[in-house]
Write a protein that holds these residues in place. Structure first.
Motif, short mmCIF file in Angstrom:
data_model
loop_
_atom_site.label_atom_id
_atom_site.label_comp_id
_atom_site.label_asym_id
_atom_site.label_seq_id
_atom_site.Cartn_x
_atom_site.Cartn_y
_atom_site.Cartn_z
N UNK B 18 0.83 -1.22 0.00
CA UNK B 18 0.00 0.00 0.00
C UNK B 18 0.86 1.27 0.00
N UNK B 21 1.69 3.23 -3.22
CA UNK B 21 0.90 2.80 -4.37
C UNK B 21 0.19 4.01 -4.99
N UNK B 22 0.29 4.16 -6.29
CA UNK B 22 -0.38 5.25 -6.99
C UNK B 22 0.37 6.57 -6.92
N UNK B 29 -6.01 10.82 -7.91
CA UNK B 29 -6.67 11.42 -6.75
C UNK B 29 -7.18 10.39 -5.78
N UNK B 30 -7.23 9.13 -6.18
CA UNK B 30 -7.87 8.12 -5.34
C UNK B 30 -7.19 6.76 -5.48
N UNK B 31 -6.92 6.14 -4.34
CA UNK B 31 -6.37 4.78 -4.30
C UNK B 31 -7.33 3.93 -3.46
N UNK B 32 -7.70 2.76 -3.98
CA UNK B 32 -8.48 1.80 -3.20
C UNK B 32 -7.69 0.51 -3.10
N UNK B 33 -7.57 -0.02 -1.90
CA UNK B 33 -6.88 -1.29 -1.71
C UNK B 33 -7.80 -2.24 -0.96
N UNK B 34 -7.76 -3.52 -1.37
CA UNK B 34 -8.58 -4.55 -0.74
C UNK B 34 -7.68 -5.68 -0.29
N UNK B 35 -7.95 -6.19 0.92
CA UNK B 35 -7.20 -7.33 1.45
C UNK B 35 -8.18 -8.42 1.85
N UNK B 102 -12.61 8.90 -7.00
CA UNK B 102 -12.88 7.80 -6.08
C UNK B 102 -13.84 6.76 -6.65
N UNK B 106 -13.00 2.75 -6.72
CA UNK B 106 -13.86 1.78 -6.01
C UNK B 106 -14.45 0.77 -6.99
N UNK B 109 -11.92 -1.78 -8.24
CA UNK B 109 -11.52 -2.76 -7.22
C UNK B 109 -12.63 -3.79 -7.00
N UNK B 110 -13.88 -3.34 -7.01
CA UNK B 110 -15.01 -4.28 -6.81
C UNK B 110 -15.18 -5.20 -8.01
#
Lengths: 82, 148, 148, 82
Positions: B18, B21-22, B29-35, B102, B106, B109-110
């Motif tokens: 993370x 990243x980006x 403007x936006x980073x989304x991370x999923x674990x 954003x 999002x 990532x989804x």
């Protein structure tokens, strides 16, 4: 000759991860019919095609897909990644 | 650099992935991370074993990642997915997306998660006190794809 | 511990905040983290200045966080939001959510972002070569709330 | 006496961040009318209420809300957090 791979519970029921199969089956469904008729463990693994998925040369495919030119067929349950 | 996919048995470091990243793109403007983490609902889970299809796994994830990259104009995208034995609480996989806004970060990532769930060749087996069970795919997982 | 809110002028370390987030709970299967970054669309941005309403800011964020915590049964939730001068590429804010399933973790993070955007008392000013401009709220930001 | 706070361009137009106001206004709208009549800079700041938001004791409120018991009123543009 075609490489046939099995994963997850399909592999466990059949008892091996891969084998080479000498077949002239035209489609995946024909190949399944051949395998089913071999032994009970194959019949058990292929009992319900709705709970199975197939990949041809590492691409998801339908059971009606032709096998011409295909080198690798894989059978497995629905995937559970993520 | 923009799209990275790793399929590995080894653990990975979510915090380190993370970090940064980006970064570097002025348009991000936006980073989304999923674990994703091995959950133990019953309190009886000894371990999880993840089987995969070497060769196809990498191709399937690369195709899903490339689709997300183009569709949401991502500046950076990372997918890491592990296989082999995993203990409860261990990290299974992660995705990260960097976008202008954003909503794109999002959604991408989804989308990646929904497709990895049902279209990447992984199979999970739970080994507990009562023996081993293959995790079944759910109808919800399949239905999630209709959103895209 | 479960719900943490920080409003600060100082930078924060996204990687360090992500590391270990959600760990420790055996019921946690999914972590979603979001990072907002100062974007420079024009290539002319010298800095962004974020003004806020001390006192109300903390209360408003705490209320939004508590609603998300309850509604999605989150195991852990973190919101960090900065104020003061920020350079292009710097981190503005982050949210992190830990839940049983991925859908809850994603929805809670998006809910938090949508509400922080329009209901937390922050105002952004962009200082560029041509002078300073207050960032205007958009109708999309207001409409995003109707989803919840 | 009531504390009145201004933020962002409302603060810039009026030229100060906060002031104490001696008022018997019954509602926020009444207070706005009083402020507007003071000077041009107030009239300019409160020209279009649709582009303004108000908080009473740090809670968002409507312009029709009563001021009885309120200690702190804040005027500001729509928020742009996140």
């Amino acid at each position: 000759m075609i490489d046939v791979l099995y994963f997850a519970w399909v592999r466990e029921r059949i008892g091996l991860p891969r084998e080479r199969v000498d077949t002239s089956a035209a489609t995946v469904a024909d190949l399944v019919a051949e395998l089913r008729s071999r032994e009970d463990r194959y019949a058990a693994a292929f009992a319900d095609l709705r709970s199975l998925r197939v990949a041809l040369d590492q691409q998801l495919a339908d059971f009606s897909a032709p096998l011409a030119g295909v080198r690798e067929v894989a059978f497995f349950p629905p995937m559970t990644g993520g | 650099m923009a799209v990275r996919v790793r399929v590995q048995a080894e653990p990975f470091d979510y915090g380190a992935e993370c970090a940064g990243f980006g970064a570097g793109g002025r348009g991000v403007g936006a980073v989304v991370t999923f674990l994703g983490i091995v959950r133990d609902d019953s309190g009886q889970l000894a371990r999880m074993e993840i089987e995969h299809y070497p060769g196809m796994t990498e191709k399937a994830i690369a195709a899903i990642a490339e689709e997300a990259h183009v569709r949401w104009s991502l500046a950076e995208l990372l997918v890491i997915h592990r296989y082999g034995p995993l203990a409860p609480g261990e990290a299974i996989m992660m995705v990260a997306t960097a976008a202008r806004h954003r909503v794109a970060a999002f959604e991408a990532a989804e989308f990646l998660m929904d497709y990895l769930k049902s279209r990447a060749p992984f199979w999970k087996k739970e080994i507990g006190a009562d023996g081993a069970t293959w995790v079944a795919a759910t109808e919800e997982d399949e239905e999630a794809l209709t959103r895209w």
